[in-house]
Motif scaffolding. Sequence first.
Motif, short mmCIF file in Angstrom:
data_model
loop_
_atom_site.label_atom_id
_atom_site.label_comp_id
_atom_site.label_asym_id
_atom_site.label_seq_id
_atom_site.Cartn_x
_atom_site.Cartn_y
_atom_site.Cartn_z
N GLN A 132 0.85 -1.20 0.00
CA GLN A 132 0.00 0.00 0.00
C GLN A 132 0.88 1.24 0.00
O GLN A 132 1.82 1.35 0.78
N ASP B 99 0.40 5.24 0.47
CA ASP B 99 -0.45 6.37 0.82
C ASP B 99 0.10 7.62 0.14
O ASP B 99 1.32 7.77 -0.02
N VAL C 118 -0.54 2.61 -11.48
CA VAL C 118 -0.35 2.01 -10.16
C VAL C 118 0.77 0.98 -10.24
O VAL C 118 0.74 0.08 -11.09
N LYS D 152 -1.56 -1.06 -4.03
CA LYS D 152 -2.82 -0.32 -4.03
C LYS D 152 -2.53 1.06 -3.46
O LYS D 152 -1.62 1.25 -2.65
N LEU D 153 -3.33 2.04 -3.88
CA LEU D 153 -3.12 3.43 -3.48
C LEU D 153 -4.22 3.89 -2.53
O LEU D 153 -5.37 3.46 -2.63
N ARG D 154 -3.86 4.77 -1.64
CA ARG D 154 -4.80 5.40 -0.71
C ARG D 154 -4.39 6.85 -0.56
O ARG D 154 -3.21 7.15 -0.40
N HIS E 281 -9.47 5.40 -5.89
CA HIS E 281 -8.70 5.04 -4.71
C HIS E 281 -9.42 5.53 -3.45
O HIS E 281 -10.15 6.53 -3.49
N GLU E 282 -9.18 4.84 -2.36
CA GLU E 282 -9.74 5.28 -1.07
C GLU E 282 -9.20 6.66 -0.73
O GLU E 282 -8.02 6.94 -0.93
#
Length: 308
Positions: free
Chosen positions: A8, A10, A33, A38-40, A65-66
């Motif tokens: 991850q 951020d 990506v 995964k991106l946040r 993305h979150e």
Amino acid sequence: MNDVKPMQIDIGVCTYRRASLDEALLSLAVLAVPEGAKLRIIVADNDKVASARERIDALRATIPHEIAYVHCPASNISIARNACLDNATGDFLAFIDDDEDASEEWLVELLAAARKTKADAVLGPVRSVYSSTAPNWMREGDFHSTLPVWVGGEIRTGYTCNVLLRLDSPHVAGRRFNLALGRTGGEDTEFFSHMHAEGGGIAFAPEAYVYEPVTESRAGLSWLAKRRFRFGQTHGRLLQEQNTGLQRLKQIGLAVAKAVFCYAAALACIFSPIPRYRYALRGLMHTGVVSGLLGVREIRQYGTAEAA
């Protein structure tokens, strides 16, 4: 069954009443990506009222993305940067400014450099984008773009407008930005200078571009002069921490000599705008170093940002 947890990353975006925040976030929506990641996104709203909350909520459906929204009122940029660190749950934390647009391969390039060098922090270049109304000397000389400075073959400090931090690094974990510098600026210079002094490594990813439009309020000599002077003040204050007595006097004398040389060079280039302004601004930076070494408090930069 594959139970491998994805990496991850951020992305911290500190904001204070800037309309450009929307465009910055939309540039993050179309990032490439890195494989297996995964991106946040963490948005730290530094306004006294939660002015960015509704805009963030309106963008959630557009951004894949979150997004974690954090309200950290105080008009103190260090509080906002620390909020990103406090709310980061990933393996890495990248910082980008709320008036910048990321290139598509931005994070891919930063992460590749981090993996290759094992550095605790990786910097990328900030390319300034000038309007046609900016002075010719400013556009041709590119006075606003940001690159790291090498000293003795290494990078000894950094900036938060384009950086990737390795959060499990012992030189990053638990480190925070100085609240006392949250209205003047220089908190990032101090953060990375102390990190490096304690053994942290800083690398550079030359293709990890972000783009920063130069607004009308910044396209002037006075803005550049104020910023370079403040840069010098921060460097001078760091030198003050490291030197006492005769060593401090020696540093003051050296900074004065450099300032005098730069002002003389600027005068010698009176008919050539680009070298004239480059030398003059460098002279102002060295004057700021003298100011910092003498203990003069840094000029205020944050909390009065241009508002939309």
